[in-house]
Scaffold this active site. Structure first.
Site, PDB file in Angstrom:
ATOM      1  N   SER A  18     -13.328  -2.557  -6.609  1.00 35.66           N
ATOM      2  CA  SER A  18     -14.592  -2.342  -5.895  1.00 35.66           C
ATOM      3  C   SER A  18     -14.498  -2.733  -4.425  1.00 35.66           C
ATOM      4  CB  SER A  18     -15.731  -3.104  -6.585  1.00 35.66           C
ATOM      5  OG  SER A  18     -15.487  -4.487  -6.573  1.00 35.66           O
ATOM      6  N   ARG A  41     -16.442  -7.758 -10.923  1.00 33.77           N
ATOM      7  CA  ARG A  41     -17.560  -8.518 -11.492  1.00 33.77           C
ATOM      8  C   ARG A  41     -18.916  -7.960 -11.062  1.00 33.77           C
ATOM      9  NH1 ARG A  41     -15.770 -14.052  -9.057  1.00 33.77           N
ATOM     10  NH2 ARG A  41     -15.363 -12.492  -7.455  1.00 33.77           N
ATOM     11  N   ASP A  66     -15.115  -9.685 -15.854  1.00 31.74           N
ATOM     12  CA  ASP A  66     -14.549 -10.833 -15.150  1.00 31.74           C
ATOM     13  C   ASP A  66     -13.208 -11.127 -15.813  1.00 31.74           C
ATOM     14  OD1 ASP A  66     -13.793 -13.349 -14.208  1.00 31.74           O
ATOM     15  OD2 ASP A  66     -15.861 -14.049 -14.053  1.00 31.74           O
ATOM     16  N   SER A 144       0.910  -9.793  -6.707  1.00 27.53           N
ATOM     17  CA  SER A 144       1.257 -11.137  -6.254  1.00 27.53           C
ATOM     18  C   SER A 144       0.897 -11.178  -4.774  1.00 27.53           C
ATOM     19  CB  SER A 144       2.732 -11.414  -6.527  1.00 27.53           C
ATOM     20  OG  SER A 144       3.123 -12.644  -5.987  1.00 27.53           O
ATOM     21  N   TYR A 158      -2.322 -21.269  -4.729  1.00 26.20           N
ATOM     22  CA  TYR A 158      -2.209 -19.800  -4.628  1.00 26.20           C
ATOM     23  C   TYR A 158      -0.745 -19.373  -4.774  1.00 26.20           C
ATOM     24  CZ  TYR A 158      -2.918 -15.090  -2.657  1.00 26.20           C
ATOM     25  OH  TYR A 158      -2.953 -13.729  -2.446  1.00 26.20           O
ATOM     26  N   LYS A 162       0.744 -17.027  -7.667  1.00 24.54           N
ATOM     27  CA  LYS A 162       1.378 -15.738  -7.343  1.00 24.54           C
ATOM     28  C   LYS A 162       2.866 -15.727  -7.712  1.00 24.54           C
ATOM     29  CE  LYS A 162      -2.190 -13.441  -5.673  1.00 24.54           C
ATOM     30  NZ  LYS A 162      -2.790 -12.351  -6.471  1.00 24.54           N
TER      31      LYS A 162
END
Ligand SMILES: NC(=O)c1ccc[n+]([C@@H]2O[C@H](COP(=O)([O-])OP(=O)(O)OC[C@H]3O[C@@H](n4cnc5c(N)ncnc54)[C@H](OP(=O)(O)O)[C@@H]3O)[C@@H](O)[C@H]2O)c1
Length: 264
Positions: A18, A41, A66, A144, A158, A162
């Site tokens: 989206s 979501r 979700d 990733s 993070y 990843k």
């Protein structure tokens, strides 16, 4: 002028479609005649994204989910398979980054980063694998980051998530190699998207300064690089020659990575 893809998929599921890289990919695919099904979501974002696909929108669809919710993801993707059929391409871009020094990060942030980026990718793959393996010709592309190839200070959780996506994808590819399904990982560098703008809002000044000289791609650049790779998808899709060079240099010379990337 978009690069022509020789055999665009008839149907693509874009999990995280989206906004950002997922939406840019949806637009590029829709322009090539692919029917796209968007997942995210927010129903409002999905509605806006669907409208932005233009008059061909009648062939497209959207469903809210979700990816952190394993049972919900399985239910929604199961319904989508029943409604639309098995896609030839699944791209998972649902994910987010927040920069914070380790130990100074807010409670729950690391858990959420791992839940969305890593466990979310697993939840989607688990829900779609039986259908994809049966079809035997599709492409599953997880996302990733360059920060999943080169660990970046300020991005401990993070980078861990990843790097985890890469480990998951490699193990999965080796597990299912007989089935004809191709599993790849997209590793974008910094890319101008709503997610990147949100990440920049509270980025530590030191991290912002370290990124000043780093080239930033558009979401369309990343989408085109990914689509160019679709006919023979490699293990890693790393948009941008400078990103590929940086990843290679740090892999071959980790001490150089430390010297360049360590916190000043
Ligand atoms: N932009 C960059 O600089 C960059 C660089 C390297 C890697 N990446 C990675 O590329 C991917 C896409 O990034 P982007 O910048 O395009 O992000 P974005 O602009 O924030 O778009 C993210 C998309 O994923 C959806 N999403 C987020 N959390 C979700 C959840 N829990 N369940 C389902 N859908 C969810 C969002 O919709 P809702 O919010 O409505 O759920 C939206 O459609 C991410 O994995 C990101 O880590 C981005």
């Amino acid at each position: 002028m978009p690069t022509r893809h020789p055999t665009p998929p008839r149907l693509a599921f874009l999990i995280g479609g989206s906004e950002g890289i997922g939406l840019a990919t949806a637009r590029a695919l829709a322009a090539r005649g692919t029917s796209v099904v968007l997942f995210g979501r927010s129903p409002a974002k999905l509605e806006a994204a669907l409208s932005s696909l233009g008059t061909a929108g009648a062939r497209h669809a959207a469903h809210a989910l979700d990816v952190r919710d394993r049972a919900g993801t399985e239910a929604v993707l199961g319904e989508a398979l029943a409604l639309h059929g098995t896609p030839q391409l699944v791209l998972v871009t649902a994910g987010f980054a927040r920069a914070a020094w380790f130990g100074e990060d807010e409670v729950g942030l690391a858990e959420d980063i791992i839940a969305v980026n890593l466990l979310g990718s697993m939840n989607v793959a688990r829900a779609l694998l039986p259908a994809l393996r049966t079809a035997g010709t599709g492409r599953l592309i997880l996302t990733s980051s360059l920060a999943g190839l080169v660990a970046v200070p300020g991005y401990t959780a993070y980078s861990a998530a990843k790097f985890g996506v890469l480990g998951f994808a490699d193990a999965l590819r080796r597990e299912i190699h007989r089935d004809g399904l191709r599993v790849s990982v997209l590793c974008p560098p910094n890319t101008r998207t709503p997610g990147f703008a949100a990440e920049n809002v509270d980025k530590p000044a030191e991290v912002l300064a370290s990124e000043e000289k780093v080239r930033t791609l558009s979401a369309e650049d990343v989408a085109e690089a990914m689509l160019r790779a679709l006919p023979r998808p490699p293990r890693l899709i790393v948009p941008g020659a400078d990103s590929r060079l940086a990843a290679l240099a740090v892999r071959l010379f980790p001490a150089l990575g430390d010297a360049i990337l360590r916190r000043k």
